[in-house]
Design a protein around this motif. Structure first.
Motif, short mmCIF file in Angstrom:
data_model
loop_
_atom_site.label_atom_id
_atom_site.label_comp_id
_atom_site.label_asym_id
_atom_site.label_seq_id
_atom_site.Cartn_x
_atom_site.Cartn_y
_atom_site.Cartn_z
N HIS A 130 0.82 -1.22 0.00
CA HIS A 130 0.00 0.00 0.00
C HIS A 130 0.84 1.26 0.00
CE1 HIS A 130 0.76 -0.79 4.31
NE2 HIS A 130 0.53 0.49 4.53
N SER B 68 4.39 9.58 8.64
CA SER B 68 5.66 10.30 8.69
C SER B 68 6.85 9.36 8.88
CB SER B 68 5.63 11.31 9.83
OG SER B 68 5.48 10.60 11.06
N LYS B 69 6.58 8.08 9.16
CA LYS B 69 7.68 7.19 9.58
C LYS B 69 8.17 6.26 8.49
CE LYS B 69 6.47 7.12 14.40
NZ LYS B 69 5.31 6.83 15.21
N VAL C 166 6.60 1.30 17.19
CA VAL C 166 6.07 -0.07 17.16
C VAL C 166 6.81 -0.87 16.08
CG1 VAL C 166 4.03 -1.46 16.64
CG2 VAL C 166 3.80 0.63 17.99
N ILE C 167 6.91 -0.27 14.90
CA ILE C 167 7.64 -0.93 13.80
C ILE C 167 9.10 -0.48 13.90
CG2 ILE C 167 7.81 -1.23 11.30
CD1 ILE C 167 4.84 -0.33 11.11
N ARG D 246 12.13 0.09 12.29
CA ARG D 246 12.58 0.21 10.90
C ARG D 246 14.10 0.13 10.84
NH1 ARG D 246 7.99 3.10 11.78
NH2 ARG D 246 6.31 2.84 10.25
N PHE E 223 -3.32 6.01 5.65
CA PHE E 223 -2.80 7.18 6.37
C PHE E 223 -2.67 8.39 5.45
CE2 PHE E 223 -1.85 3.66 9.12
CZ PHE E 223 -2.18 4.17 10.37
N SER F 295 -2.40 11.89 6.95
CA SER F 295 -1.16 12.14 7.69
C SER F 295 -0.18 13.04 6.92
CB SER F 295 -0.45 10.82 8.02
OG SER F 295 -1.20 10.09 8.97
N GLU G 244 0.20 16.49 8.29
CA GLU G 244 1.07 16.67 9.47
C GLU G 244 2.51 16.97 9.04
OE1 GLU G 244 0.69 13.19 12.02
OE2 GLU G 244 -1.45 13.12 11.59
N1 AHE Z 1 -0.16 10.30 11.75
C1 AHE Z 1 0.89 9.40 12.15
C2 AHE Z 1 0.47 7.99 11.82
C3 AHE Z 1 1.54 6.99 12.03
C4 AHE Z 1 1.04 5.57 11.98
O1 AHE Z 1 0.21 5.19 12.84
N2 AHE Z 1 1.53 4.77 11.00
C5 AHE Z 1 1.05 3.41 10.92
C6 AHE Z 1 1.24 2.87 9.51
S1 AHE Z 1 2.86 2.48 8.97
C7 AHE Z 1 2.61 1.40 7.63
O2 AHE Z 1 1.36 1.15 7.27
C8 AHE Z 1 1.70 2.52 11.93
O3 AHE Z 1 1.30 1.40 12.13
N3 AHE Z 1 2.72 3.01 12.61
C9 AHE Z 1 3.44 2.26 13.62
C10 AHE Z 1 4.89 2.70 13.60
O4 AHE Z 1 5.23 3.51 12.75
O5 AHE Z 1 5.72 2.19 14.37
C11 AHE Z 1 2.19 9.79 11.42
O6 AHE Z 1 2.12 10.25 10.29
O7 AHE Z 1 3.28 9.60 12.01
#
Ligand code: AHE
Ligand code: ZN
Ligand code: ZN
Length: 191
Positions: A46, A51-52, A89-90, A92, A136, A139, A142
């Motif tokens: 997807h 932002s991450k 959480v993820i 990277r 997202f 987002s 932001e």
């Molecule tokens: N508005 C925030 C949203 C960030 C967010 O929740 N990202 C999701 C999707 S990442 C891939 O689909 C997520 O699960 N994040 C967990 C993480 O990044 O560890 C922003 O833009 O930062």
């Protein structure tokens, strides 16, 4: 002018090969590249506006999919990998030299535990699952995208056959909710 979302969307989405067996990802260093092997195709690929997730220069969105973590192995230059944000959480894992994200892994109890997040555009092989939806989307505001341009962004996804969501797709949101309900001991019923 229509917004530049990502090269894989802007130039029209190319369908993947449903029997694609997997391949390799390479970082963008000119030498000593980090190489990751993927033993299967990806799923739930997807566009992500968060932002991450890693995006190529000039792109508003990342393109990211998942693969079972047992199907992923680092084949070369693993010592260059660094976790970008250990509190996320993820987790990277990025190349410390060129900055691209090679894989994102979840180590805590989470609905997506066991799945790694990867960017198929880092692969020399063609045939990976094409993007299925955009998540997202809001987002990007932001990160400084003008809210007035959001209709154009969503329209561009729709023209390319991708539905847009401000979190994830319905199947992924259902997975998250199922995990949360089970953790709380909720019993499912056909009401
Ligand atoms: N508005 C925030 C949203 C960030 C967010 O929740 N990202 C999701 C999707 S990442 C891939 O689909 C997520 O699960 N994040 C967990 C993480 O990044 O560890 C922003 O833009 O930062
Ligand atoms: Zn690199
Ligand atoms: Zn993201």
């Amino acid at each position: 002018m229509s917004p530049s979302i990502h090269p894989l969307i802007d130039n029209g989405v190319t369908k993947g090969d449903p029997n694609f067996p997997g391949g390799t990802l390479q970082c963008r260093c000119p030498s000593n590249q980090v190489v990751v092997a993927l033993k299967s195709n990806i799923a739930h690929n997807h566009a992500c506006g968060c932002s991450k997730c890693w995006k190529p220069a000039g792109a508003l969105f990342s393109i990211v999919g998942v693969i079972p973590r047992d199907n992923l192995s680092v084949e070369a230059n693993a010592s260059k990998l660094k976790v970008v944000d250990p509190s996320a959480v993820i987790q990277r894992n990025a190349c410390g030299d060129c900055g691209v994200h090679m894989f994102g892994r979840i180590e805590q109890a989470h609905p997506f535990h066991g799945l790694d997040f990867v960017h198929a555009e880092l692969s020399p092989q063609k045939g990976w699952q094409e993007p299925q939806f955009a998540g997202f989307v809001s987002s990007i505001i932001e990160q400084g995208y003008n809210p007035e341009g959001m209709d154009a962004v969503r329209a561009k996804f729709q023209v390319n056959g991708l539905n847009t969501y401000d979190a994830l797709s319905p199947p992924l949101m259902d997975l998250i909710a199922t995990f949360t309900a089970k953790k709380a001991g909720v019993k499912f019923a056909n009401l």
